[in-house]
Motif scaffolding. Sequence first.
Motif, PDB file in Angstrom:
ATOM      1  N   THR A  53       0.832  -1.214   0.000  1.00 28.60           N
ATOM      2  CA  THR A  53       0.000   0.000   0.000  1.00 28.60           C
ATOM      3  C   THR A  53       0.857   1.251   0.000  1.00 28.60           C
ATOM      4  N   ASP A  54       1.895   1.256   0.833  1.00 29.72           N
ATOM      5  CA  ASP A  54       2.757   2.433   0.927  1.00 29.72           C
ATOM      6  C   ASP A  54       3.525   2.683  -0.371  1.00 29.72           C
ATOM      7  N   LEU A  55       3.972   1.607  -1.022  1.00 23.08           N
ATOM      8  CA  LEU A  55       4.684   1.767  -2.295  1.00 23.08           C
ATOM      9  C   LEU A  55       3.736   2.275  -3.385  1.00 23.08           C
ATOM     10  N   ILE A  56       2.517   1.787  -3.400  1.00 14.94           N
ATOM     11  CA  ILE A  56       1.523   2.274  -4.377  1.00 14.94           C
ATOM     12  C   ILE A  56       1.194   3.731  -4.085  1.00 14.94           C
ATOM     13  N   ASN A  57       1.091   4.076  -2.804  1.00 18.51           N
ATOM     14  CA  ASN A  57       0.866   5.471  -2.419  1.00 18.51           C
ATOM     15  C   ASN A  57       1.974   6.369  -2.939  1.00 18.51           C
ATOM     16  N   GLU A  58       3.204   5.899  -2.824  1.00 12.07           N
ATOM     17  CA  GLU A  58       4.368   6.687  -3.236  1.00 12.07           C
ATOM     18  C   GLU A  58       4.336   6.995  -4.726  1.00 12.07           C
ATOM     19  N   TYR A  59       4.008   5.992  -5.539  1.00 11.96           N
ATOM     20  CA  TYR A  59       4.168   6.125  -6.990  1.00 11.96           C
ATOM     21  C   TYR A  59       2.870   6.368  -7.764  1.00 11.96           C
ATOM     22  N   PHE A  60       1.730   6.044  -7.143  1.00 14.23           N
ATOM     23  CA  PHE A  60       0.477   6.159  -7.885  1.00 14.23           C
ATOM     24  C   PHE A  60      -0.576   6.985  -7.157  1.00 14.23           C
ATOM     25  N   GLY A  61      -0.232   7.478  -5.963  1.00 14.34           N
ATOM     26  CA  GLY A  61      -1.085   8.411  -5.256  1.00 14.34           C
ATOM     27  C   GLY A  61      -2.382   7.823  -4.721  1.00 14.34           C
ATOM     28  N   ASP A 128      -5.782   5.134   5.951  1.00 14.68           N
ATOM     29  CA  ASP A 128      -4.357   4.989   5.660  1.00 14.68           C
ATOM     30  C   ASP A 128      -3.906   5.966   4.576  1.00 14.68           C
ATOM     31  N   VAL A 129      -4.651   5.998   3.469  1.00 10.02           N
ATOM     32  CA  VAL A 129      -4.246   6.848   2.350  1.00 10.02           C
ATOM     33  C   VAL A 129      -4.338   8.328   2.722  1.00 10.02           C
ATOM     34  N   THR A 130      -5.319   8.697   3.538  1.00 15.01           N
ATOM     35  CA  THR A 130      -5.475  10.091   3.959  1.00 15.01           C
ATOM     36  C   THR A 130      -4.306  10.529   4.843  1.00 15.01           C
ATOM     37  N   ILE A 131      -3.959   9.699   5.825  1.00 18.38           N
ATOM     38  CA  ILE A 131      -2.866  10.033   6.740  1.00 18.38           C
ATOM     39  C   ILE A 131      -1.531  10.009   6.015  1.00 18.38           C
ATOM     40  N   PHE A 132      -1.357   9.026   5.130  1.00 15.29           N
ATOM     41  CA  PHE A 132      -0.116   8.912   4.365  1.00 15.29           C
ATOM     42  C   PHE A 132       0.163  10.200   3.597  1.00 15.29           C
ATOM     43  N   HIS A 133      -0.851  10.687   2.892  1.00 14.32           N
ATOM     44  CA  HIS A 133      -0.639  11.890   2.074  1.00 14.32           C
ATOM     45  C   HIS A 133      -0.599  13.163   2.909  1.00 14.32           C
TER      46      HIS A 133
END
Length: 215
Positions: A53-61, A128-133
Amino acid sequence: MFQSKKDTVYVILAGIFITNAVVAELIGGKLIYVGPYLMSIGILPWPIVFVTTDLINEYFGEKGVKKLSLITASLIAYCFVLLYFALKIPAAKGANLVTDAQFNGVFGQSMWIIVGSITAFMVSQLIDVTIFHFFKNKTGNKMIWLRSTGSTVISQLFDSFIVLGIAFWMTGKMTTETYIASAFTGYFVKLSIAVLLTPLIYLGHSLIEKYIHNK
């Protein structure tokens, strides 16, 4: 189909993500002891999901994660439908064959786990995605560990309580005391493994960077 190297990376990460998520649902009915506390063995594949999930967040938002989360939730629901019919169809009788009781004992529990997991999965992924960004907007490309661990700390607290609540507490398989203790046990185990796997985030980040930018 694969118009760029990033397309290939997304497919590989999506495959890892979906495989671990579906396997976690299917094996989740088995409870194990961590010290004196109960924990679902289905927790074990989830730290790999966190890393992916974190790697996808990094590269694909956010869009990349949300799209994959919806696809995964749909596939888990598809497993639910297949299991439902598999449980209803009588097993063949014979020596050394799996009986209906044995099959239902294993996969019958997974039905409620899948219901709980789909709910918990969508809630935790959105958190997760909200906090990550949020952290990424604050730190830029630095401190990958902070946005990775920070998003996991919050999202998995919700995940742990929701899935056990629906699958075991609401169905009467756990008392309230056992439910709370088991949810915290699973949470701390997932969190501990996620922290230990933090170097994999950096390794994955490095490999993807080299692959994408290698001419």
